[in-house]
Design a protein around this motif. Structure first.
Motif, short mmCIF file in Angstrom:
data_model
loop_
_atom_site.label_atom_id
_atom_site.label_comp_id
_atom_site.label_asym_id
_atom_site.label_seq_id
_atom_site.Cartn_x
_atom_site.Cartn_y
_atom_site.Cartn_z
N ARG A 250 2.35 -7.40 3.36
CA ARG A 250 3.46 -8.13 4.00
C ARG A 250 4.30 -7.18 4.87
O ARG A 250 4.39 -5.98 4.61
N THR A 251 4.96 -7.78 5.84
CA THR A 251 5.82 -7.02 6.75
C THR A 251 7.28 -7.25 6.39
O THR A 251 7.67 -8.38 6.06
N VAL A 252 8.06 -6.20 6.45
CA VAL A 252 9.48 -6.27 6.08
C VAL A 252 10.28 -6.91 7.21
O VAL A 252 10.25 -6.44 8.35
N ALA B 38 14.96 2.01 9.03
CA ALA B 38 13.62 2.59 9.11
C ALA B 38 12.58 1.72 8.43
O ALA B 38 11.41 1.70 8.82
N LEU B 39 12.98 0.99 7.42
CA LEU B 39 12.03 0.17 6.66
C LEU B 39 11.75 -1.17 7.34
O LEU B 39 10.64 -1.70 7.24
N THR B 40 12.75 -1.67 8.04
CA THR B 40 12.60 -2.97 8.70
C THR B 40 11.49 -2.93 9.76
O THR B 40 11.44 -2.01 10.57
N GLY B 41 10.60 -3.90 9.71
CA GLY B 41 9.51 -3.99 10.67
C GLY B 41 8.23 -3.32 10.22
O GLY B 41 7.18 -3.52 10.83
N MET B 42 8.30 -2.53 9.15
CA MET B 42 7.11 -1.86 8.64
C MET B 42 6.31 -2.81 7.74
O MET B 42 6.84 -3.76 7.18
N THR B 43 5.01 -2.51 7.62
CA THR B 43 4.14 -3.31 6.77
C THR B 43 3.77 -2.51 5.52
O THR B 43 3.47 -1.31 5.59
N ALA C 1 -1.14 -0.66 0.24
CA ALA C 1 -1.39 -0.73 -1.20
C ALA C 1 -0.57 0.33 -1.93
O ALA C 1 -0.63 1.51 -1.59
N PRO C 2 0.19 -0.08 -2.96
CA PRO C 2 1.05 0.85 -3.67
C PRO C 2 0.26 1.86 -4.50
O PRO C 2 -0.83 1.56 -5.00
N GLU C 3 0.81 3.06 -4.62
CA GLU C 3 0.18 4.12 -5.42
C GLU C 3 1.19 4.66 -6.42
O GLU C 3 2.38 4.40 -6.31
N ARG C 4 0.68 5.45 -7.36
CA ARG C 4 1.56 5.94 -8.42
C ARG C 4 1.11 7.32 -8.89
O ARG C 4 -0.08 7.63 -8.90
N ARG C 5 2.08 8.14 -9.22
CA ARG C 5 1.79 9.37 -9.96
C ARG C 5 2.89 9.52 -11.00
O ARG C 5 4.08 9.57 -10.65
N GLY C 6 2.51 9.63 -12.27
CA GLY C 6 3.51 9.68 -13.32
C GLY C 6 4.37 8.44 -13.26
O GLY C 6 3.88 7.32 -13.21
N LYS C 7 5.67 8.65 -13.20
CA LYS C 7 6.60 7.52 -13.16
C LYS C 7 7.04 7.18 -11.74
O LYS C 7 7.87 6.30 -11.54
N TYR C 8 6.52 7.91 -10.78
CA TYR C 8 6.83 7.61 -9.38
C TYR C 8 5.85 6.59 -8.81
O TYR C 8 4.64 6.68 -9.03
N LEU C 9 6.40 5.64 -8.07
CA LEU C 9 5.61 4.63 -7.38
C LEU C 9 5.94 4.73 -5.90
O LEU C 9 7.09 4.98 -5.55
N TRP C 10 4.93 4.62 -5.04
CA TRP C 10 5.24 4.58 -3.62
C TRP C 10 4.34 3.61 -2.89
O TRP C 10 3.21 3.34 -3.31
N ILE C 11 4.88 3.07 -1.81
CA ILE C 11 4.15 2.11 -0.99
C ILE C 11 4.03 2.71 0.42
O ILE C 11 5.04 2.80 1.14
N PRO C 12 2.82 3.14 0.82
CA PRO C 12 2.65 3.64 2.18
C PRO C 12 2.99 2.54 3.18
O PRO C 12 2.77 1.36 2.92
N LEU C 13 3.52 2.97 4.32
CA LEU C 13 3.96 2.01 5.33
C LEU C 13 3.10 2.15 6.59
O LEU C 13 2.73 3.27 6.97
N THR C 14 2.81 1.03 7.19
CA THR C 14 2.16 1.06 8.49
C THR C 14 3.05 0.34 9.48
O THR C 14 3.74 -0.61 9.14
N GLY C 15 3.06 0.86 10.72
CA GLY C 15 3.94 0.27 11.71
C GLY C 15 3.55 0.72 13.08
O GLY C 15 2.62 1.50 13.25
N PRO C 16 4.30 0.26 14.06
CA PRO C 16 3.98 0.59 15.45
C PRO C 16 4.03 2.10 15.72
O PRO C 16 3.32 2.61 16.58
N GLU C 17 4.85 2.82 14.98
CA GLU C 17 5.05 4.24 15.26
C GLU C 17 4.14 5.16 14.46
O GLU C 17 4.40 6.34 14.31
N GLY C 18 3.09 4.60 13.90
CA GLY C 18 2.18 5.45 13.14
C GLY C 18 1.85 4.83 11.80
O GLY C 18 2.67 4.12 11.23
N SER C 19 0.67 5.10 11.32
CA SER C 19 0.23 4.50 10.08
C SER C 19 0.00 5.53 8.99
O SER C 19 -0.57 6.59 9.23
N GLY C 20 0.48 5.23 7.82
CA GLY C 20 0.19 6.06 6.66
C GLY C 20 0.83 7.42 6.68
O GLY C 20 0.38 8.33 6.01
#
Length: 295
Positions: free
Chosen positions: A21-23, A47-52, A55-74
């Motif tokens: 989904r896109t923000v 910075a988050l608005t407009g990004m897509t 797939a979320p990833e995790r290490r330990g207790k940290y969770l992150w969601i890579p973003l794709t957008g017009p200004e570069g992916s991943g």
DNA sequence: AAGTAATCCTGATCGC
DNA sequence: TGCGATCAGGATTACT
């Protein structure tokens, strides 16, 4: 108190209900929840608005969601840490705001479906969200992770987790075993609850000097950690049929299987002796003094 | 350098 | 009934 299994449950839920989904818009209701973002809440939202969301990833207790957008992916990700009381929820926008809602992330309607919201709820504000660049992992450069997460060690459920390497580093430490288990730069994902549970399982004392441990001890306690986490995941990560992703440390959906945590005074399930609670690092350790000797 | 203490937070609970 | 003290603890920071 979310530890690795709870965070993994959240990751799966976000993957199922928010990825792709896109923000559309971001609302930071409490600036303290973005305190780790450079530039503060407004920069975070912009910075988050407009990004897509990828797939979320995790290490330990940290969770992150890579973003794709017009200004570069991943190259950028939104990082989430639940802290002590954090929750990530996916809701319909019409759902009433929960108490302690800190961040609202609007998600665009997708192929005939309704819009959704990713909500960060956190009573005690130990957790938070921030954006960070993705960098290659030093040990496996084909894998990337957010720069502020790079110091976190691999967790026991990571395919590249190396118990032998953990043992080598652990015995060089001059500290107590539980201190070492809680150190996220040594092995990640373990919090107070699973540390106590794993130590009971492995029959080791929480303050056992790490220098006195042999390979059998270390591998034993790491296997116990893995087993306890896998069991918790089995119980907590069951179904995502409904549009509602939740983790709630207080809900205790695996509290039924706890052997020592919060059970001071209760009989040990192995020997019948009373479980003891002891002050430790500004918190508490629960253990069986008969099954878990210091030496 | 490495180990440890202080700090951040709110709400439930407890003793008086 | 009220109110201050206590407790819950993950991760970063600031010390020793």
């Amino acid at each position: 108190m979310p530890e690795l299994p709870e965070v993994e449950v959240v990751r799966r839920g976000v993957s199922r209900w928010a990825a792709g989904r896109t923000v559309t818009d971001v609302e930071v209701l409490d600036a303290r929840s973005t305190r780790r973002h450079d530039g503060g809440p407004v920069a975070f939202a912009d910075a988050l608005t407009g990004m897509t969301l990828a797939a979320p990833e995790r290490r330990g207790k940290y969770l992150w969601i890579p973003l794709t957008g017009p200004e570069g992916s991943g190259t950028l990700a939104v990082v989430v840490h639940l802290g002590m009381s954090g929750q990530l929820l996916v809701n319909a926008p019409s759902d009433p705001d929960p108490k302690h809602l800190r961040i609202r992330i609007g998600l665009h309607a997708e192929q005939g479906e309704e819009p959704r919201e990713l909500r960060f709820v956190d009573q005690r504000i130990f957790g938070g969200m921030f954006l960070a660049p993705l960098i290659p992992a030093t040990d496996h450069p084909e894998q990337s992770l957010p720069a502020p997460v790079a110091h976190v060690a691999r967790d026991p459920l990571d395919p590249w987790f190396e118990p032998e390497a953990v043992h080598q580093r652990l015995v060089r430490r001059r500290t107590g075993l539980k201190r070492a288990l809680l150190d996220q730069t040594l092995v990640s994902g373990i919090g107070n609850i699973y540390a106590d549970e794993a130590l009971w399982q492995a029959r080791l004392h929480f303050d056992r000097p790490t220098g006195t441990l042999d390979r059998t001890d270390t591998v034993g306690v790491l296997e116990a950690v893995t087993a306890v986490m896998a069991k918790a995941l089995e119980q907590g990560g069951t179904s995502f049929d409904s549009l509602y992703v939740n983790v709630n440390g207080e809900s205790g959906y695996f509290s039924r299987s706890l052997k020592v945590y919060g059970l001071a005074g209760q009989p040990c399930q192995r020997c019948g002796g009373p479980i003891v609670r002891e002050k430790f690092m500004n918190r508490s350790s629960h253990f069986c003094p008969r099954c878990q000797r210091r030496q």
